[in-house]
Design a protein around this motif. Structure first.
Motif, PDB file in Angstrom:
ATOM      1  N   ARG A  14      28.287  -2.203  -5.806  1.00 45.98           N
ATOM      2  CA  ARG A  14      29.400  -2.786  -5.042  1.00 45.98           C
ATOM      3  C   ARG A  14      29.183  -3.285  -3.753  1.00 45.98           C
ATOM      4  O   ARG A  14      29.655  -3.577  -2.904  1.00 45.98           O
ATOM      5  N   LYS A  24      20.733   1.372  -1.533  1.00 46.92           N
ATOM      6  CA  LYS A  24      21.892   1.704  -0.602  1.00 46.92           C
ATOM      7  C   LYS A  24      21.575   2.795   0.523  1.00 46.92           C
ATOM      8  O   LYS A  24      22.015   2.280   1.683  1.00 46.92           O
ATOM      9  N   ASP A 111      25.034   8.888  -0.752  1.00 49.93           N
ATOM     10  CA  ASP A 111      26.121   7.595   0.024  1.00 49.93           C
ATOM     11  C   ASP A 111      27.259   8.260   0.727  1.00 49.93           C
ATOM     12  O   ASP A 111      28.338   7.637   0.837  1.00 49.93           O
ATOM     13  N   ASP A 223      32.792   7.694   1.385  1.00 47.51           N
ATOM     14  CA  ASP A 223      31.929   7.310   0.343  1.00 47.51           C
ATOM     15  C   ASP A 223      31.636   5.853   0.726  1.00 47.51           C
ATOM     16  O   ASP A 223      32.447   5.075   1.016  1.00 47.51           O
TER      17      ASP A 223
HETATM   18 MG    MG Z   1      29.268   6.662  -4.382  1.00 43.36          MG
END
Ligand code: MG
Ligand code: GDD
Length: 360
Positions: A14, A24, A111, A223
């Motif tokens: 995402r 990430k 994250d 998040d």
């Molecule tokens: Mg997450």
């Protein structure tokens, strides 16, 4: 309590295009890879040994963090050949843990930006005598998370990952992505196959009568799974709204890394970060945004709640609102990109023709 596992193997789908070349947890937030904040916070809570469970782009973690000595930690890396899911990843690093069977081991999603009192979660785990303790937070819309209802004593009564129907939305308490596991519970996760801790391990433990304890905490929590959340989280770190000992500089309206060049008439506000070697042109306004290393923001550009990737270029007078420009991409002059726009790494948008007509 000295050990922690960090789950950092997700693909960060995402968050594309931020995660095309960078996993990430390594995307910069407030001037350093996001993971630095989590590691520094764990260290501040007394953690000494951290095992990173890596998978996607695994090779970039160790060259940056090494043995962890710079952060006062002992860091180890375990890479999954095929992604094993959250539970499989936890089981896969078990042999690297030093803790005894009844000792608590911390586990963090990689994250999450939060002010959680880590020591308080461990204290709650001990006093409840739990098998697993979970940090819970309340959110307006829990559908993208794991729902965790509890009874009057904080004992978890169910775990519903990503509810699909309105009937499943039984609470606004969600799994905030930080756990304390009794070491022996980690060893009991099946080895060598993908396991979801959320869909398999937690529901299975509850069905077997294990004690899962929830600690609801209303401290800062985010998040960072989407570009807008990531940009917000970085700004909140710079503003000092989200606590981290790893912000490289004083908290305030903006963080300008050494060797960045900001024109005297440019305006930086709202927790903006300007990366090393980046150039901000005369009269540009950058608010609540992240400009990564070696990027260029042209004169008169207006960049709000956006991310400009490494070595990307934003043309003169271009307006970005809630947009992401991938690494090495170029957005020509006089363009306007609004909420949710994403320019892929290396892509190129020409100068907008509109300026010529309005000048005519
Ligand atoms: Mg997450
Ligand atoms: N090593 C490894 N291997 N790590 C993984 C894998 C894997 O196969 N899959 C996911 N991870 C890591 C991700 O890197 C991330 O740090 C963490 O596990 C959670 O994965 P996400 O993909 O971010 O999950 P989510 O945000 O949809 O949901 C999770 O977090 C929510 C809170 O933010 C769940 O734990 C939810 O229950 C929770 O509410």
């Amino acid at each position: 309590m000295t050990e922690a596992i960090l789950l950092v193997g997700g693909k960060g789908t995402r968050l594309r295009p931020l995660t095309v070349h960078t996993p990430k947890p390594m995307v910069p937030a407030a001037g350093v890879p996001f993971l630095t904040h989590q590691l520094a916070r764990a260290r501040a809570a007394g953690v000494e040994h951290v095992v990173l469970a890596t998978s996607y782009l695994a090779e970039v973690f160790e060259p940056y963090f090494g043995d962890g000595a710079a952060l006062g930690l002992r860091l180890e890396y375990v890479t999954e050949v095929e992604p094993l899911g959250t539970g499989g990843a936890i089981r896969n690093v078990a042999e690297r843990l030093d803790s005894g069977p009844d000792e608590p081991v911390l586990i963090f999603n990689g994250d999450i930006l939060t002010g959680l009192d880590i020591r308080a979660l461990v204290a709650e785990h001990r006093s409840a005598g739990a098998d697993v303790s979970l940090h819970l937070t309340r959110v307006q819309d829990p559908r993208a998370f794991g729902l965790v209802p509890t009874d009057g004593t904080g004992r978890v009564t169910a775990f519903l990952e990503k509810p699909q129907t309105p009937e499943e939305i039984v609470t606004d308490q969600i799994n905030a992505g930080a756990y304390v596991f009794r070491r022996s519970v980690i060893d009991a996760i099946p080895a060598g196959r993908p396991v979801s801790v959320e869909r398999e391990t937690f529901p299975g433990l509850l069905a077997d009568g294990a004690h899962l304890q929830g600690m609801v905490d209303s401290t800062y929590w985010l998040d960072l799974g989407t570009p807008q959340a990531f940009i917000r989280g970085s700004a909140d770190l710079v503003l000092g709204l989200a606590p981290s000992p790893a912000v490289p500089g004083r908290c305030g309206e903006a963080l300008v890394l050494p060797s960045a060049e900001v024109a005297p008439g440019a305006k930086l506000t709202g927790g903006t970060v300007i990366g090393a070697g980046a150039v901000i042109g005369e009269g540009a306004t950058v608010d609540g945004s992240t400009v990564l290393d070696d990027a260029v923001v042209g004169p008169g550009a207006v960049v709000t709640d956006s991310m400009v990737g490494r070595a990307a270029r934003v043309g003169a007078r271009t307006v970005l609102r809630g947009a992401v420009v991938g690494d090495g991409a170029r957005v020509g002059a006089d363009n306007e990109l609004h909420e949710g726009a994403r320019i892929w790494c290396g892509a190129s948008l020409p100068d907008a023709a509109i300026r010529f007509s309005s000048d005519a």
